[in-house]
Scaffold this motif. Structure first.
Motif, short mmCIF file in Angstrom:
data_model
loop_
_atom_site.label_atom_id
_atom_site.label_comp_id
_atom_site.label_asym_id
_atom_site.label_seq_id
_atom_site.Cartn_x
_atom_site.Cartn_y
_atom_site.Cartn_z
N ARG A 262 68.22 70.74 83.16
CA ARG A 262 68.63 69.68 82.23
C ARG A 262 67.43 69.26 81.39
O ARG A 262 66.34 69.04 81.91
N LEU A 263 67.66 69.13 80.08
CA LEU A 263 66.63 68.67 79.15
C LEU A 263 67.03 67.29 78.65
O LEU A 263 68.21 67.05 78.33
N VAL B 75 69.83 61.70 74.58
CA VAL B 75 70.42 63.04 74.57
C VAL B 75 70.05 63.78 75.85
O VAL B 75 68.91 63.72 76.32
N GLN B 76 71.03 64.48 76.42
CA GLN B 76 70.71 65.44 77.45
C GLN B 76 71.45 66.75 77.16
O GLN B 76 72.56 66.76 76.64
N VAL B 77 70.76 67.84 77.43
CA VAL B 77 71.31 69.18 77.24
C VAL B 77 71.08 69.95 78.52
O VAL B 77 69.97 69.93 79.08
N VAL B 78 72.11 70.64 79.00
CA VAL B 78 71.98 71.46 80.21
C VAL B 78 72.14 72.93 79.83
O VAL B 78 73.13 73.32 79.22
N TYR B 79 71.10 73.72 80.16
CA TYR B 79 71.17 75.17 80.05
C TYR B 79 71.56 75.73 81.42
O TYR B 79 70.87 75.46 82.41
N ILE C 241 75.75 76.04 77.41
CA ILE C 241 74.97 74.93 76.88
C ILE C 241 75.88 73.71 76.80
O ILE C 241 76.88 73.73 76.07
N ASP C 242 75.55 72.67 77.57
CA ASP C 242 76.32 71.42 77.59
C ASP C 242 75.49 70.33 76.94
O ASP C 242 74.34 70.08 77.35
N TYR C 243 76.07 69.66 75.95
CA TYR C 243 75.39 68.59 75.23
C TYR C 243 76.06 67.25 75.57
O TYR C 243 77.29 67.16 75.69
N GLU C 244 75.23 66.20 75.68
CA GLU C 244 75.76 64.85 75.89
C GLU C 244 74.84 63.87 75.19
O GLU C 244 73.61 64.02 75.25
N ALA C 245 75.42 62.85 74.54
CA ALA C 245 74.59 61.87 73.83
C ALA C 245 75.30 60.53 73.76
O ALA C 245 76.53 60.46 73.68
N THR C 246 74.51 59.46 73.79
CA THR C 246 75.01 58.09 73.60
C THR C 246 74.06 57.37 72.64
O THR C 246 72.90 57.75 72.46
#
Length: 382
Positions: A159-160, A177-181, A191-196
């Protein structure tokens, strides 16, 4: 139009930051961490290697979340890196045309480097002619992300995390922001992206790898057979900003519905091709619902490699590496020439903040952006 986002739960727990982190679940791969140098301002950058139980691997660095290598087998089982990149961190800092990078806050172009949201106009950096490109002067591709290897998954994952401050590059709101490779044991890069956000803002996150399925440094991509699941595309003006029209691909160089070699029509005299010196256009994906849908398929006949891209996004930007001009030297010492690599950037549409008819890219407090893209690698011998 409403904005639908989707992301499957990885069910992964955070693991400590050891040098070699091996998953504990059945079929788990490993996450390896090694130094990759220091940025010009002295920040340490690590290289992470995700390896699945079939020996395939994905390498990325904390700087820009840049994917530096994707090693997958050809039809004979030989592993090769299928993305373009550099050997040294200094090259990624000084001359990178977004090789492998995470892009934000806004992937692609915003016309006139400005947009209006809730009655307030926001001025952005004009770093691509009169327009703003890929988040501005210092987008997410130029920051050092925090990285956490993950356990409890089939394959290997990390997770980034990055927090973009209110006003960064002209964008409103503090964006978390978090991104999971994830590299699965089925040779899928997920690649999963999540942001608030704490204020209304605009967001368009994507990944910018340049692919060559024959292997990095093996030559051009003209003979790659590309299929895109799109009946329409967004024509652009001379500065590559969409006109607002959703045009049919029928009878144009943009019709990849039945599959065609990338190079077959790239030198067409179509005015659209002249604007970008080749393909640099957003395709409106044929999809129903908000879940994962097949966007594109690429087949490379010499190696037998196949890449299938599925996404929850409404569009994909196809870029044929038109501005590679032999001045960049890749990791293996080769010069990168025009059309030595291609990009398929899953995304919302370019200039959506200035095009009310396009799917919205507005994110508000209390909402969570969730988006997923999967690159599945296989061969014609599978």
């Amino acid at each position: 139009m409403s904005r639908a986002w989707h992301r499957s739960v990885l069910g992964a727990a955070v693991l400590g930051m050891g040098v070699l982190l091996t998953g504990t679940s059945a079929g788990a791969g490993s996450v390896d961490k090694t130094p990759f140098g220091n940025t010009q301002d002295g920040k340490a950058v690590n290289l992470y290697t995700l390896t699945n139980d079939r020996g395939a691997s994905v390498k990325f660095i904390a700087y820009g979340g840049i994917i530096t290598a994707i090693n997958v087998p050809d039809r004979w089982g030989k592993l090769d890196n299928v993305v373009l990149g550099f050997k040294e961190l200094a090259d990624y800092e000084s001359m990178n045309p977004y090789f492998g990078a995470l892009i934000g806050r806004y992937g692609n172009r915003i016309g006139g480097a400005k947009f209006t949201l809730d009655g307030t106009q926001y001025q952005l950096a004009a770093n691509n002619g009169p327009n703003s490109l890929h988040g501005g002067t210092k987008g997410f591709d130029k920051v050092v992300w925090a990285v956490e290897p993950l356990s409890g998954v089939s394959g290997a994952a990390a997770r980034l995390n990055y927090t973009s401050k209110d006003g960064e590059e002209g964008y409103p709101g503090t964006l978390t922001v978090q991104v999971v490779y994830s590299l699965t044991n089925d040779n899928e890069l997920r690649i999963d992206y999540e942001a608030t956000t704490d204020k209304p803002t605009v967001v368009n996150l994507t990944s910018h790898s340049y692919f060559n399925l024959a292997g990095d440094g093996t030559g051009g991509i003209d003979d790659h057979i590309l299929t895109i699941s799109a009946d329409r595309y967004t024509p652009v003006d001379a500065t590559l900003i969409p006109t607002g029209q959703l045009a049919s691909v029928t009878g144009t160089p943009f019709d990849f519905r039945q599959g065609a070699p990338i190079g077959a029509r790239i030198r067409s005299n179509d005015p659209q091709m002249a604007y970008g010196r080749g393909y640099d256009h957003n395709f409106v994906l044929n999809r129903s619902g908000s879940g994962l849908s097949l966007a594109a398929r690429v087949y490379e006949p010499r190696s037998g490699r196949i890449m299938e891209i599925s996404t929850t996004e409404p569009g994909v930007q196809f870029y044929s590496g038109n501005f590679l001009d032999s001045t960049l030297i890749g990791a293996a010492g080769q010069q990168y020439r025009q059309t030595d690599g291609f990009c398929l950037e899953t995304q919302h549409f370019p200039d959506s903040p200035n095009k009310p008819s396009f799917p919205t890219t507005v994110l508000k407090p209390g909402e969570t952006l969730k988006s997923t893209t999967i690159h599945k690698f296989s061969t014609d011998a599978s």
